[in-house]
Scaffold this motif. Sequence first.
Motif, PDB file in Angstrom:
ATOM      1  N   VAL A 212      36.241 107.940  76.111  1.00  0.00           N
ATOM      2  CA  VAL A 212      37.150 106.977  75.665  1.00  0.00           C
ATOM      3  C   VAL A 212      36.358 105.334  75.338  1.00  0.00           C
ATOM      4  O   VAL A 212      36.532 104.764  74.291  1.00  0.00           O
ATOM      5  N   LYS A 213      35.316 105.379  76.029  1.00  0.00           N
ATOM      6  CA  LYS A 213      34.901 104.012  75.953  1.00  0.00           C
ATOM      7  C   LYS A 213      34.012 104.269  74.949  1.00  0.00           C
ATOM      8  O   LYS A 213      33.558 103.223  74.181  1.00  0.00           O
ATOM      9  N   ARG A 214      33.441 105.396  74.466  1.00  0.00           N
ATOM     10  CA  ARG A 214      32.569 105.347  73.167  1.00  0.00           C
ATOM     11  C   ARG A 214      33.264 104.999  72.203  1.00  0.00           C
ATOM     12  O   ARG A 214      32.975 104.265  71.049  1.00  0.00           O
ATOM     13  N   ALA A 215      34.799 105.514  72.052  1.00  0.00           N
ATOM     14  CA  ALA A 215      35.724 105.180  70.908  1.00  0.00           C
ATOM     15  C   ALA A 215      36.000 103.728  70.994  1.00  0.00           C
ATOM     16  O   ALA A 215      36.029 102.783  70.002  1.00  0.00           O
ATOM     17  N   ALA A 216      36.029 103.085  72.124  1.00  0.00           N
ATOM     18  CA  ALA A 216      36.675 101.553  72.370  1.00  0.00           C
ATOM     19  C   ALA A 216      35.432 100.870  71.745  1.00  0.00           C
ATOM     20  O   ALA A 216      35.628  99.707  71.199  1.00  0.00           O
ATOM     21  N   ALA A 217      34.103 101.201  72.289  1.00  0.00           N
ATOM     22  CA  ALA A 217      33.133 100.479  71.774  1.00  0.00           C
ATOM     23  C   ALA A 217      32.845 100.000  70.257  1.00  0.00           C
ATOM     24  O   ALA A 217      32.387  99.269  69.695  1.00  0.00           O
ATOM     25  N   GLU A 218      33.550 101.141  69.416  1.00  0.00           N
ATOM     26  CA  GLU A 218      33.419 100.820  68.189  1.00  0.00           C
ATOM     27  C   GLU A 218      34.488 100.187  67.386  1.00  0.00           C
ATOM     28  O   GLU A 218      34.706  99.802  66.199  1.00  0.00           O
ATOM     29  N   ASN A 219      35.597  99.535  68.125  1.00  0.00           N
ATOM     30  CA  ASN A 219      36.496  98.689  68.065  1.00  0.00           C
ATOM     31  C   ASN A 219      36.511  97.685  68.818  1.00  0.00           C
ATOM     32  O   ASN A 219      37.216  97.501  69.919  1.00  0.00           O
ATOM     33  N   PRO A 220      35.833  96.313  68.450  1.00  0.00           N
ATOM     34  CA  PRO A 220      36.004  95.198  69.309  1.00  0.00           C
ATOM     35  C   PRO A 220      37.357  94.502  69.773  1.00  0.00           C
ATOM     36  O   PRO A 220      37.258  93.647  70.585  1.00  0.00           O
ATOM     37  N   GLY A 221      38.225  94.905  69.158  1.00  0.00           N
ATOM     38  CA  GLY A 221      39.503  94.250  69.261  1.00  0.00           C
ATOM     39  C   GLY A 221      40.524  95.235  70.272  1.00  0.00           C
ATOM     40  O   GLY A 221      41.203  94.600  70.633  1.00  0.00           O
ATOM     41  N   ILE A 222      39.716  96.343  70.831  1.00  0.00           N
ATOM     42  CA  ILE A 222      40.375  96.877  72.046  1.00  0.00           C
ATOM     43  C   ILE A 222      39.914  96.249  73.363  1.00  0.00           C
ATOM     44  O   ILE A 222      38.660  96.169  73.467  1.00  0.00           O
ATOM     45  N   THR A 223      40.595  96.175  74.111  1.00  0.00           N
ATOM     46  CA  THR A 223      40.307  95.923  75.704  1.00  0.00           C
ATOM     47  C   THR A 223      40.670  97.145  76.464  1.00  0.00           C
ATOM     48  O   THR A 223      41.766  97.330  76.466  1.00  0.00           O
ATOM     49  N   ILE A 224      39.723  97.636  77.033  1.00  0.00           N
ATOM     50  CA  ILE A 224      40.035  98.711  77.946  1.00  0.00           C
ATOM     51  C   ILE A 224      40.121  98.312  79.491  1.00  0.00           C
ATOM     52  O   ILE A 224      39.241  97.581  80.174  1.00  0.00           O
ATOM     53  N   LEU A 225      41.725  98.188  80.005  1.00  0.00           N
ATOM     54  CA  LEU A 225      42.084  97.553  80.981  1.00  0.00           C
ATOM     55  C   LEU A 225      41.171  98.223  82.314  1.00  0.00           C
ATOM     56  O   LEU A 225      41.309  97.612  83.532  1.00  0.00           O
ATOM     57  N   ASN A 226      40.528  99.481  82.048  1.00  0.00           N
ATOM     58  CA  ASN A 226      40.098 100.098  83.441  1.00  0.00           C
ATOM     59  C   ASN A 226      38.748  99.282  83.731  1.00  0.00           C
ATOM     60  O   ASN A 226      38.336  99.318  84.991  1.00  0.00           O
ATOM     61  N   GLN A 227      38.192  98.729  82.984  1.00  0.00           N
ATOM     62  CA  GLN A 227      36.987  97.658  83.089  1.00  0.00           C
ATOM     63  C   GLN A 227      37.438  96.713  84.025  1.00  0.00           C
ATOM     64  O   GLN A 227      36.465  95.895  84.536  1.00  0.00           O
ATOM     65  N   GLN A 228      38.479  96.546  84.403  1.00  0.00           N
ATOM     66  CA  GLN A 228      39.227  95.301  85.244  1.00  0.00           C
ATOM     67  C   GLN A 228      39.539  95.809  86.607  1.00  0.00           C
ATOM     68  O   GLN A 228      39.912  95.181  87.549  1.00  0.00           O
ATOM     69  N   MET A 229      39.203  97.155  86.591  1.00  0.00           N
ATOM     70  CA  MET A 229      39.618  97.761  87.680  1.00  0.00           C
ATOM     71  C   MET A 229      38.469  99.079  88.135  1.00  0.00           C
ATOM     72  O   MET A 229      38.699 100.122  88.644  1.00  0.00           O
ATOM     73  N   GLY A 230      37.023  98.289  88.352  1.00  0.00           N
ATOM     74  CA  GLY A 230      36.235  99.133  88.665  1.00  0.00           C
ATOM     75  C   GLY A 230      35.575 100.047  87.669  1.00  0.00           C
ATOM     76  O   GLY A 230      34.621 100.788  87.787  1.00  0.00           O
ATOM     77  N   ASP A 231      36.067 100.078  86.470  1.00  0.00           N
ATOM     78  CA  ASP A 231      35.312 100.807  85.101  1.00  0.00           C
ATOM     79  C   ASP A 231      35.476 102.136  85.336  1.00  0.00           C
ATOM     80  O   ASP A 231      34.534 102.728  85.176  1.00  0.00           O
ATOM     81  N   VAL A 232      36.579 102.782  85.888  1.00  0.00           N
ATOM     82  CA  VAL A 232      36.646 104.112  86.073  1.00  0.00           C
ATOM     83  C   VAL A 232      38.094 104.486  85.740  1.00  0.00           C
ATOM     84  O   VAL A 232      38.850 103.679  85.455  1.00  0.00           O
ATOM     85  N   PRO A 233      38.437 105.886  85.546  1.00  0.00           N
ATOM     86  CA  PRO A 233      39.773 106.105  85.237  1.00  0.00           C
ATOM     87  C   PRO A 233      40.718 106.006  86.158  1.00  0.00           C
ATOM     88  O   PRO A 233      40.415 105.916  87.544  1.00  0.00           O
ATOM     89  N   VAL A 234      41.985 105.544  85.695  1.00  0.00           N
ATOM     90  CA  VAL A 234      43.118 105.088  86.987  1.00  0.00           C
ATOM     91  C   VAL A 234      43.336 106.547  87.683  1.00  0.00           C
ATOM     92  O   VAL A 234      43.454 107.543  86.971  1.00  0.00           O
ATOM     93  N   ASP A 235      43.540 106.397  88.979  1.00  0.00           N
ATOM     94  CA  ASP A 235      43.756 107.511  89.616  1.00  0.00           C
ATOM     95  C   ASP A 235      45.158 107.713  89.636  1.00  0.00           C
ATOM     96  O   ASP A 235      45.927 107.177  90.414  1.00  0.00           O
ATOM     97  N   THR A 236      45.366 109.086  89.310  1.00  0.00           N
ATOM     98  CA  THR A 236      47.056 109.580  89.407  1.00  0.00           C
ATOM     99  C   THR A 236      47.245 110.677  90.014  1.00  0.00           C
ATOM    100  O   THR A 236      48.370 111.225  90.310  1.00  0.00           O
ATOM    101  N   SER A 237      46.123 111.338  90.422  1.00  0.00           N
ATOM    102  CA  SER A 237      45.866 112.747  91.132  1.00  0.00           C
ATOM    103  C   SER A 237      46.792 113.834  90.370  1.00  0.00           C
ATOM    104  O   SER A 237      47.157 114.944  90.726  1.00  0.00           O
ATOM    105  N   TRP A 238      46.902 113.531  88.895  1.00  0.00           N
ATOM    106  CA  TRP A 238      47.284 114.394  88.042  1.00  0.00           C
ATOM    107  C   TRP A 238      48.996 114.960  88.479  1.00  0.00           C
ATOM    108  O   TRP A 238      49.230 115.998  88.134  1.00  0.00           O
ATOM    109  N   GLU A 239      49.595 113.957  88.982  1.00  0.00           N
ATOM    110  CA  GLU A 239      50.692 114.190  89.534  1.00  0.00           C
ATOM    111  C   GLU A 239      51.793 113.133  88.881  1.00  0.00           C
ATOM    112  O   GLU A 239      51.550 111.903  88.944  1.00  0.00           O
ATOM    113  N   PRO A 240      52.980 113.580  88.445  1.00  0.00           N
ATOM    114  CA  PRO A 240      53.992 112.775  87.698  1.00  0.00           C
ATOM    115  C   PRO A 240      54.413 111.648  88.606  1.00  0.00           C
ATOM    116  O   PRO A 240      54.568 110.524  88.088  1.00  0.00           O
TER     117      PRO A 240
END
Length: 383
Positions: A212-240
Amino acid sequence: MSSMLKRTTIPLAAVSALLLVACGSGSGTGQAASGGSAGAVAVGREGVQADIQDVAKFCGTKPIKVALADGFGGNSWRKTTRALFEAEAKKCSNITSVLYTDAQADPQKAIADINGLVAQGVNVIVSFADAGEALLPTVQAASAAGVKFVSIVACPGGTPGEDYVDCVSENVDTYGYGLANWTIKKMGGKGKLVMTGGQAGNPYSAAVYKGVKRAAAENPGITILNQQMGDVPVDTSWEPGKTKQVMAGLITKFGQIDGVVADYGGGSVGGIEAFLESGRRLPVWSANDSNQFACLYHENKDRQPTFQIATMSSRNWVVVPALHKGLAAYNGITNDEPSTYNLDIIEDSTDQAKQPKCEKSLPNDAILSSGLSVAQLQALFKQ
């Protein structure tokens, strides 16, 4: 997942090394170097689902005990994968026992489960190595005892073909890159993007996030919100349920979110519900396929024109070649099936030829690309 995958907490740097280096890939596949072998079993080859062969080639004639040692079994993805494993094993008349263990997302229980299966004389173990590198000494000991161990989706560290038979998965990095690339294009190349994953530190989500980060790096208009939260995937425990809670918090924190990449479509349905309840417009969303994910698209598309979705296969079917490799290794039969499977987008709401499939006769958690027929899925979810 009532939903998908799980693992133990491992530092992110170790996670990346675990999937993309320790498993020996120079091409970013998360698998051993192409052309390797573990006796009769080829290790590290890339291919597609159509390259999977008939299990009859690998059954042999000796009595065999097999097991699926699951790191976590409490969701529909795991339940479906178990059903596939058991159905495939039943095709070999010489398989005398098909065992299953659920470590309940506890690395110590995962270790105890594998040790217990070895003590019971199991010959082939297939495992979703949720606990990652923490399992390696146990896996090595099992292999030294003659057990043919094959992991799926996430490697337990070490070297496939040496420390265990093989690690079978999709190309995790290009999976994350492919979904993110589609999502970013549908966002118009700008806006706020977030990636949701499973339990904190799990190696699978970390590897998807790298793509995901590799794709975003090719698009400077994209802000990855994860980078404001430890630069890791958001933990959802894979549960709805947890995904809904987490996404509600993200909406409150960041306001409008323009794109979501999820590594579990079944869990994403909770996130969609959070957007609907917040009154915010639904964003562009990509994940792996899930019946309810597709159904929610069809229910909301007319009222939510910004809500477009794409999916890749949930690839439960990787458990099938994993079993084949274990059987082949035990029987000394040549197996050249791929270790790494390249996935393509199979549903795309913006493409008339790939419209998301909603099967009303199936429950929300059903996975149409799983490898089970509609009738098999209906029977499974009646249990």
